[in-house]
Design a protein around this motif. Structure first.
Motif, PDB file in Angstrom:
ATOM      1  N   ALA A  21       0.842  -1.206   0.000  1.00  0.00           N
ATOM      2  CA  ALA A  21       0.000   0.000   0.000  1.00  0.00           C
ATOM      3  C   ALA A  21       0.873   1.251   0.000  1.00  0.00           C
ATOM      4  O   ALA A  21       0.638   2.198  -0.747  1.00  0.00           O
ATOM      5  N   ALA A  77       3.958   1.495  -1.039  1.00  0.00           N
ATOM      6  CA  ALA A  77       4.668   1.618  -2.314  1.00  0.00           C
ATOM      7  C   ALA A  77       3.784   2.240  -3.390  1.00  0.00           C
ATOM      8  O   ALA A  77       4.274   2.940  -4.272  1.00  0.00           O
ATOM      9  N   PHE A  78       2.484   1.983  -3.303  1.00  0.00           N
ATOM     10  CA  PHE A  78       1.593   2.546  -4.304  1.00  0.00           C
ATOM     11  C   PHE A  78       1.031   3.896  -3.872  1.00  0.00           C
ATOM     12  O   PHE A  78       0.068   4.390  -4.450  1.00  0.00           O
ATOM     13  N   GLY A  79       1.661   4.459  -2.845  1.00  0.00           N
ATOM     14  CA  GLY A  79       1.323   5.822  -2.448  1.00  0.00           C
ATOM     15  C   GLY A  79      -0.021   5.961  -1.760  1.00  0.00           C
ATOM     16  O   GLY A  79      -0.654   7.016  -1.828  1.00  0.00           O
TER      17      GLY A  79
END
Lengths: 261, 284
Positions: B187, B189-191
């Motif tokens: 989560a 890492a995907f901002g």
């Protein structure tokens, strides 16, 4: 001042605080330039901090000194301009393959119709067209990593970061996945930074292989891999390939011995 | 052709040989125990056997009928009570207490569990209190509750609520606290913002634990409602059982008990069904 390269690591140091109050240097004076469209692998003895470097580029790991630039801008924290493929597939078990792939788009607030379209497109790209409605526990290890790669690609990142993505796969699946990754890389014109401890994997995939020293990790040598592309798997049995492998292997072994003595 | 005939001859001789033919028969007939009718229905068979034995003991007068009813008696009396509407009246009374109390416990419990699980200091702060309450039979609070809110509807609802809420809070909380760190990292890492992480990772990730909290809570709430009705009530199955016992009406006592058992089974089964719907990714 213009910062050269897609990814630029300038004198990066990464240290961990120790329990006794001291510090442990995991990565020391790490310098690297990755150009747009390049495929670069980082190899090194286990514990050399190669995954730590990747974590820093991803924005999970704070650096204690130096600078990291992506497209000329300094990296501060995680962001959608980098697509991370994790070591373990780390797929959401309650989401189908398709819903896993479009996770990043959902977070970014892309409208449902658009993200589903993109998801279908990516399922096709990674060869899982008919598996969109499958849950991760219904997919094989190789398929899970395909979904993992597609999920990172979905957000159209500026840089792809892969942390030993095929380490847990069996040997045949791993080789096939390497071939597939090269195909996907070409099809998407991505720039890839790939961490592995498998020297053969690094040579097969890379334009450049970054060999790291044992802890504290530094760049020991940047080896240019001058093998023609596209590379069929048979290339792994060619004389040049084996020479590259041996060369890098020797570098690492000498490095290891230095450390033991 | 000759060859074939000879083979046939050999075959018949083998089959007619007493030793070999016996052997063939044996291997054919032998089915493993777990594949037999007896094994597959062993639960139902045991159940029926016990009922028959029970009826026999009752009919033979081994035990004084003041203390024991029988399956046939239970069905007979139960049917009469059902037709007269008495049973239904008590059942509705109990279910109303139970449903209101448990729905409150479920909604409040899940919300508190999510918050205390997400904000770790808050969870730590409440931990001693929650642990103490989980280990305590909450029915002990009944005298205090009647003192505070009287013996009416509120007292039963409150008992049901308190009986059910603690396992729900604790399970939900630990579900959120023990999320797979790899998934929270995805989560990140995907901002994803904290709220997005909560909705897309914490909530679905904790769902199995939330459901198992609800399952435990429902059982405890059922205990709570029956116990409360036994002590402070003028209706409900708990009251019915206690009252019938005081009047030495043993058949009615058993009817009440059986009714509670049936309610319990129905509730557990429906929870199982809901669980399989919510957690369908776990089933291949």
């Amino acid at each position: 001042m213009q910062i050269p390269g897609k990814l630029h690591s300038k004198h990066v140091y990464i240290t961990y605080p120790l329990k006794n109050g001291g510090e442990m240097t995991a990565v020391e004076d790490f310098n690297l330039v990755v150009d747009k469209g390049e495929f670069v692998c980082i190899v090194g003895p286990s514990g050399c901090g190669k995954s730590t470097v990747l974590g820093a580029v991803a924005g999970f790991q704070e650096i204690s000194d130096g600078q990291l630039f992506l497209d000329g801008k300094e990296i501060r924290g995680a962001g959608r301009d980098r697509g991370v493929v994790f070591q373990h597939a780390s797929l959401f078990p309650w989401r189908t393959a398709l819903d896993n792939i479009i996770y990043g788009l959902e977070i970014a607030g892309v409208p449902k119709k658009d993200r589903n379209e993109k998801g279908q497109e990516l399922l096709k790209l990674v060869g899982l067209e008919s598996f969109g409605n499958h849950y991760p526990n219904q997919l094989s290890g190789g398929m899970q990593q395909r979904v993992n790669v597609a999920r990172a690609l979905a957000i159209e990142p500026s840089l792809m970061l892969l942390d030993e993505p095929f380490g847990a796969l069996d040997a045949q699946t791993r080789e096939f996945m390497q071939l597939e990754l090269l195909r996907i890389w070409k099809a998407t014109n991505q720039t890839i930074l790939f961490v592995t401890h498998d020297i053969g994997e690094a040579v097969y995939l890379s334009d450049h292989v970054i060999v790291m020293t044992a802890r504290p990790g530094r760049v020991l040598e940047k080896v240019k891999i001058d093998l023609p592309r596209p590379r069929p798997l048979e290339i792994k049995r060619s004389k040049e390939f084996i020479e590259y492998e041996k060369y890098i292997w020797d570098l690492i072994v000498t490095e290891k011995q230095k450390n033991v003595v | 052709m000759d060859n074939l005939k000879r083979n046939e001859k050999e075959l018949t001789s083998v089959l007619n040989n007493p030793i070999t033919s016996l052997h063939v028969k044996k291997t054919k007939k032998k089915t493993p125990f777990y594949d037999t009718f007896l094994f597959r229905h062993i639960g139902a068979i045991t159940f029926v056997t016990v009922l028959i034995l029970w009826e026999l003991i009752y009919r033979l007068g081994v035990i004084n009928p003041i203390f024991l009813s029988s399956p046939v008696q239970i069905i007979k009396v139960g049917y009469q009570l059902f037709v007269s509407g008495i049973l239904l009246e008590h059942l509705v009374f109990t279910l109303r207490n139970f449903i209101v109390g448990f729905l409150l416990a479920a909604s409040v419990g899940v919300v508190i569990g999510l918050i205390t699980g997400w904000y770790k200091p808050l969870g730590k702060a409440f931990d001693p209190f929650l642990t103490a309450m989980l280990g305590t039979p909450r029915i002990v609070l009944l005298p205090l509750i009647t003192l505070w809110v009287g013996v009416g509807f509120a007292s039963k609802v409150l008992v049901v609520f308190l009986a059910g809420i603690f396992p729900i809070i604790l399970n939900t909380m630990s579900g959120v606290q023990n999320l797979d760190p790899n998934l929270t990292r995805v989560a990140k890492a995907f901002g994803a913002s904290p709220i997005q992480t909560f909705v897309t990772v914490a909530l679905p990730g904790a769902l199995p634990q939330i459901v198992s909290g609800l399952r435990v809570g429902i059982g405890q709430s059922l205990i709570g409602v029956v116990a409360a009705e036994m002590f402070v009530s003028t209706g409900g199955i708990g009251y019915f059982v206690a009252q019938s016992s005081a009047n030495f009406n043993i058949d009615r006592v058993f009817v009440g008990i059986v009714l509670i058992i049936i309610v319990g089974i129905l509730i557990t089964q429906s929870v199982k069904w809901i669980e399989s719907r919510l957690l369908k990714h776990r089933i291949d």
